[in-house]
Design a protein around this motif. Structure first.
Motif, PDB file in Angstrom:
ATOM      1  N   THR A 299      -0.451   5.562  -6.485  1.00  0.00           N
ATOM      2  CA  THR A 299      -0.257   4.697  -5.689  1.00  0.00           C
ATOM      3  C   THR A 299      -1.288   3.828  -5.473  1.00  0.00           C
ATOM      4  O   THR A 299      -2.758   4.150  -5.136  1.00  0.00           O
ATOM      5  CB  THR A 299      -0.299   5.769  -4.369  1.00  0.00           C
ATOM      6  OG1 THR A 299      -1.331   6.316  -3.662  1.00  0.00           O
ATOM      7  CG2 THR A 299       1.290   6.539  -4.742  1.00  0.00           C
ATOM      8  N   VAL A 300      -0.450   2.606  -4.492  1.00  0.00           N
ATOM      9  CA  VAL A 300      -1.473   1.926  -4.872  1.00  0.00           C
ATOM     10  C   VAL A 300      -2.584   2.018  -2.955  1.00  0.00           C
ATOM     11  O   VAL A 300      -1.512   2.025  -1.835  1.00  0.00           O
ATOM     12  CB  VAL A 300      -0.616  -0.181  -4.362  1.00  0.00           C
ATOM     13  CG1 VAL A 300      -1.652  -1.172  -3.561  1.00  0.00           C
ATOM     14  CG2 VAL A 300       0.341   0.239  -5.189  1.00  0.00           C
ATOM     15  N   GLU A 301      -3.850   1.462  -3.284  1.00  0.00           N
ATOM     16  CA  GLU A 301      -4.854   1.988  -2.191  1.00  0.00           C
ATOM     17  C   GLU A 301      -4.347   0.751  -1.364  1.00  0.00           C
ATOM     18  O   GLU A 301      -4.142  -0.028  -1.430  1.00  0.00           O
ATOM     19  CB  GLU A 301      -6.400   1.794  -2.520  1.00  0.00           C
ATOM     20  CG  GLU A 301      -6.623   3.275  -3.992  1.00  0.00           C
ATOM     21  CD  GLU A 301      -7.792   3.173  -3.756  1.00  0.00           C
ATOM     22  OE1 GLU A 301      -8.329   1.828  -4.453  1.00  0.00           O
ATOM     23  OE2 GLU A 301      -7.757   4.464  -4.422  1.00  0.00           O
ATOM     24  N   ARG A 302      -4.785   0.875   0.537  1.00  0.00           N
ATOM     25  CA  ARG A 302      -4.876  -0.418   1.152  1.00  0.00           C
ATOM     26  C   ARG A 302      -5.904  -0.804   0.874  1.00  0.00           C
ATOM     27  O   ARG A 302      -5.555  -1.920   1.197  1.00  0.00           O
ATOM     28  CB  ARG A 302      -4.896   0.956   2.377  1.00  0.00           C
ATOM     29  CG  ARG A 302      -3.594   1.362   2.653  1.00  0.00           C
ATOM     30  CD  ARG A 302      -3.572   2.352   4.237  1.00  0.00           C
ATOM     31  NE  ARG A 302      -2.441   2.863   4.506  1.00  0.00           N
ATOM     32  CZ  ARG A 302      -0.893   2.330   4.699  1.00  0.00           C
ATOM     33  NH1 ARG A 302      -0.698   1.227   3.909  1.00  0.00           N
ATOM     34  NH2 ARG A 302      -0.417   3.394   5.158  1.00  0.00           N
ATOM     35  N   THR A 303      -7.498  -0.743   0.822  1.00  0.00           N
ATOM     36  CA  THR A 303      -8.357  -1.087   0.786  1.00  0.00           C
ATOM     37  C   THR A 303      -8.625  -0.948  -1.019  1.00  0.00           C
ATOM     38  O   THR A 303      -8.529  -0.355  -2.011  1.00  0.00           O
ATOM     39  CB  THR A 303      -9.432  -0.623   1.439  1.00  0.00           C
ATOM     40  OG1 THR A 303      -9.775   0.711   1.278  1.00  0.00           O
ATOM     41  CG2 THR A 303      -9.150  -0.579   2.578  1.00  0.00           C
ATOM     42  N   GLY A 304      -9.758  -1.771  -1.418  1.00  0.00           N
ATOM     43  CA  GLY A 304     -10.678  -2.453  -2.310  1.00  0.00           C
ATOM     44  C   GLY A 304      -9.963  -3.268  -3.431  1.00  0.00           C
ATOM     45  O   GLY A 304     -10.478  -3.782  -4.407  1.00  0.00           O
TER      46      GLY A 304
ATOM     47  N   ALA B 124       0.535  -0.865  -0.019  1.00  0.00           N
ATOM     48  CA  ALA B 124      -0.197   0.194  -0.172  1.00  0.00           C
ATOM     49  C   ALA B 124       0.754   1.568   0.399  1.00  0.00           C
ATOM     50  O   ALA B 124       1.545   1.184   0.408  1.00  0.00           O
ATOM     51  CB  ALA B 124      -1.146  -0.027   1.129  1.00  0.00           C
ATOM     52  N   GLY B 125       0.313   2.268  -0.909  1.00  0.00           N
ATOM     53  CA  GLY B 125       1.055   3.539  -0.916  1.00  0.00           C
ATOM     54  C   GLY B 125       2.955   3.665  -1.564  1.00  0.00           C
ATOM     55  O   GLY B 125       3.036   4.540  -1.908  1.00  0.00           O
ATOM     56  N   ALA B 126       3.575   1.994  -2.970  1.00  0.00           N
ATOM     57  CA  ALA B 126       3.589   1.981  -3.719  1.00  0.00           C
ATOM     58  C   ALA B 126       3.465   2.922  -4.500  1.00  0.00           C
ATOM     59  O   ALA B 126       2.634   2.729  -5.076  1.00  0.00           O
ATOM     60  CB  ALA B 126       4.016   1.172  -3.376  1.00  0.00           C
ATOM     61  N   PRO B 127       4.387   3.450  -5.236  1.00  0.00           N
ATOM     62  CA  PRO B 127       3.683   4.874  -6.592  1.00  0.00           C
ATOM     63  C   PRO B 127       3.344   3.264  -7.752  1.00  0.00           C
ATOM     64  O   PRO B 127       3.986   2.413  -7.843  1.00  0.00           O
ATOM     65  CB  PRO B 127       5.523   4.815  -7.284  1.00  0.00           C
ATOM     66  CG  PRO B 127       6.342   4.486  -6.508  1.00  0.00           C
ATOM     67  CD  PRO B 127       5.225   3.852  -4.801  1.00  0.00           C
TER      68      PRO B 127
ATOM     69  N   THR C  23      -4.844   5.065  -5.720  1.00  0.00           N
ATOM     70  CA  THR C  23      -5.323   6.550  -5.722  1.00  0.00           C
ATOM     71  C   THR C  23      -4.230   7.597  -6.537  1.00  0.00           C
ATOM     72  O   THR C  23      -3.239   7.750  -6.748  1.00  0.00           O
ATOM     73  CB  THR C  23      -5.106   6.979  -4.555  1.00  0.00           C
ATOM     74  OG1 THR C  23      -5.364   6.251  -3.652  1.00  0.00           O
ATOM     75  CG2 THR C  23      -5.732   8.813  -3.774  1.00  0.00           C
ATOM     76  N   PRO C  24      -5.318   7.958  -7.990  1.00  0.00           N
ATOM     77  CA  PRO C  24      -4.853   8.675  -8.861  1.00  0.00           C
ATOM     78  C   PRO C  24      -4.265   9.787  -8.587  1.00  0.00           C
ATOM     79  O   PRO C  24      -4.549  10.408  -7.706  1.00  0.00           O
ATOM     80  CB  PRO C  24      -5.993   9.168  -9.561  1.00  0.00           C
ATOM     81  CG  PRO C  24      -7.169   8.294  -9.906  1.00  0.00           C
ATOM     82  CD  PRO C  24      -7.315   7.568  -7.765  1.00  0.00           C
TER      83      PRO C  24
END
Length: 190
Positions: A137-142, A79-82, A120-121
């Motif tokens: 970035t990669v979202e934590r959920t979904g 999560a959070g990775a570009p 997350t765009p």
């Protein structure tokens, strides 16, 4: 004064129009079966996440248009990775679909579209992106990868889903740095 019946004038004209085949009637019918799709060009210059991420689930094309399958690949990513554009293109969508962030990019010079989710765009519709440019970035959920976080990377040509890994050139698909192998049975220059 002599009157001519409408039937006498129109009936022969209609008969000729109905019985005369149109110009396209002489053309042979199209060949049966689907038109072969052009191959996917290896235009990607980078992976969407990481250097060579683990593929958690591969591409599984459905047997029918609405049949079960996996219309993309799931790449392991924290999560959070570009998340990066794999090739140059124009952003055609950046927003939420069914509660997930999605970014779609039409690849320049092709009829192909890539998608990345859940993301997350950090781009907007209409933005031009280059290979390696961060699109979100990669979202934590979904994520549909269970307890792991992942990015679902998809590829389409029109309404047809394709394997996104086919965008990667062979040198980018293999792990590790390139290695030069010895050339055997070739004399050394003197």
């Amino acid at each position: 004064m002599r009157y001519v019946s409408v039937r006498a004038v129109l009936l022969p004209a209609l008969t000729v129009a109905v019985l005369t085949p149109p110009a396209w009637a002489d053309r042979p019918p199209p060949a049966p079966g689907p038109t072969p799709a052009s191959p996917v060009p290896a235009v990607a210059r980078t992976w969407p996440v990481g250097v060579h991420p683990l593929v958690l689930r591969g591409w599984e094309p459905p047997a029918t248009v609405y049949g079960p399958g996996h219309r993309g690949v799931d790449l392991s990513a924290p999560a959070g990775a570009p998340v990066r554009a794999v090739a140059a293109g124009r952003v055609t969508f950046a927003g939420r679909v069914a509660g997930r962030g999605v970014v779609s990019v039409d690849l320049s010079g092709t009829d192909l579209r890539t998608t990345y989710e859940p993301v997350t765009p950090s781009v907007r519709k209409g933005d031009e992106v280059g290979p390696g440019d961060v699109v979100g970035t990669v979202e934590r959920t979904g994520s549909h990868c269970g307890t792991a976080t992942c990015v679902h990377w998809g590829l389409r040509r029109g309404g047809t889903y394709l394997n996104p890994l086919s965008l990667l050139p062979p040198w980018l698909l293999h792990r590790g740095p390139p290695r030069l192998l010895p050339v055997l049975e070739v004399p050394l220059p003197s």
